[in-house]
Design an enzyme around this catalytic site. Structure first.
Site, PDB file in Angstrom:
ATOM      1  N   ASP A 166       0.837  -1.195   0.000  1.00 21.65           N
ATOM      2  CA  ASP A 166       0.000   0.000   0.000  1.00 21.65           C
ATOM      3  C   ASP A 166       0.877   1.252   0.000  1.00 21.65           C
ATOM      4  O   ASP A 166       1.703   1.450   0.901  1.00 21.65           O
ATOM      5  CB  ASP A 166      -0.891  -0.033   1.251  1.00 21.65           C
TER       6      ASP A 166
ATOM      7  N   TYR B 156     -14.073  10.608  -2.077  1.00 23.24           N
ATOM      8  CA  TYR B 156     -13.271  10.542  -3.305  1.00 23.24           C
ATOM      9  C   TYR B 156     -13.027  11.938  -3.862  1.00 23.24           C
ATOM     10  O   TYR B 156     -11.881  12.308  -4.187  1.00 23.24           O
ATOM     11  CB  TYR B 156     -13.988   9.678  -4.336  1.00 23.24           C
TER      12      TYR B 156
END
Length: 273
Positions: free
Chosen positions: A64, A157
């Site tokens: 990640d 987002y």
């Protein structure tokens, strides 16, 4: 731009995804060695094979990009192995995390902001320190139309992408004196699904809202990233380049516009019917 990046080293996060993989392969075709980061080992391996098929070297870092230890390996390890990092391309991010704001919780918000925005900070910070010492470098990030025009159900987002655009401008100012250019690309409606997994009818319907009459594909974006990283763009910094078929330019979609496509002159084939 044949072999424009010969001898250069490019780091791409989110390299297993549709946009990231297209960008990584395009840089490889232009001569760059490429370090690939993604959480998906299988997809990253497949992209590495495509990179190496261009007769350049590939390095894989699985993990990640919002994890500092992963980023330290990605940037530091790439410098150790390849000698430098000339270009950083931040494409890692979460999509499809749709949730109405009234149904939101802290875990949802924190996860989207961490993956989409913290990763850009960490990778850019580590790469910039190296680039500043060398007096040159390019950092490119991936925004979205959601940074300036909201999506329904995508508050986290859109906030993350707005943050990326603000960070792009801020880094252009902070890093410009060190010879580092910082820009972003804003994709529009791009089909990043595996080939054949979305029906042509669905893609055609999505394309009807785009002035150019079709949904984009990752390859539509790749040359914009390579241009912004090249010497041809050596005086461009602090900007966000939309690659969206004209979506952000329109106030209303063709289906609800006052002057509809049915009123367009019948001259040649219309992109949108």
């Amino acid at each position: 731009m044949s072999r424009t990046f010969e001898g250069k080293v490019v780091v791409v996060t989110g390299a297993g995804g549709g946009i990231g993989s297209a960008v990584a392969v395009r840089f490889a075709e232009l001569g760059a060695d490429v370090a690939l980061n993604d959480v998906d080992e299988v997809k990253t391996k497949a992209v590495a094979e495509r990179v190496e098929a261009a007769d350049v070297s590939a390095r894989r870092v699985i993990g990640d990009a919002s994890d500092a230890s992963v980023v330290d390996d990605l940037i530091g390890g790439t410098i150790d192995e390849f000698g430098s990092v000339d270009v950083l391309v931040n494409t890692a991010g979460l999509i499809g995390q749709t949730r109405h704001f009234l149904d939101a919780d802290e875990e949802w918000w924190d996860r989207v902001l961490r993956v989409n925005l913290r990763s850009v900070f960490l990778c850019s910070h580590r790469a910039a320190r190296h680039m500043a010492q060398r007096g040159s470098g390019v950092i490119l990030s991936t925004s979205s139309g959601g940074a300036t025009k909201a999506h329904r159900g995508e508050a986290a987002y859109d906030a993350s992408k707005g943050g990326i655009e603000a960070l792009t401008r801020a880094l252009a100012l902070d890093l410009g004196p060190y010879g580092i250019r910082v820009n972003a690309v804003s994709p529009g409606s791009i089909d990043v699904a595996p080939a054949g997994s979305v029906s042509p009818d669905v893609l055609a319907e999505r394309g009807r809202t785009v002035p150019l009459g079709r949904v984009g594909v990752p390859q539509d974006l790749a040359d914009t990233y390579t241009f912004l990283a090249s010497d041809a763009a050596q005086y461009i910094s602090g900007v966000v380049v939309p690659v969206d078929g004209g979506m952000l330019a329109q106030q209303r979609s063709p289906q609800v516009d006052i002057f509809g496509l049915d009123r367009y002159p019948a001259v040649g084939p219309l992109a949108v019917k």
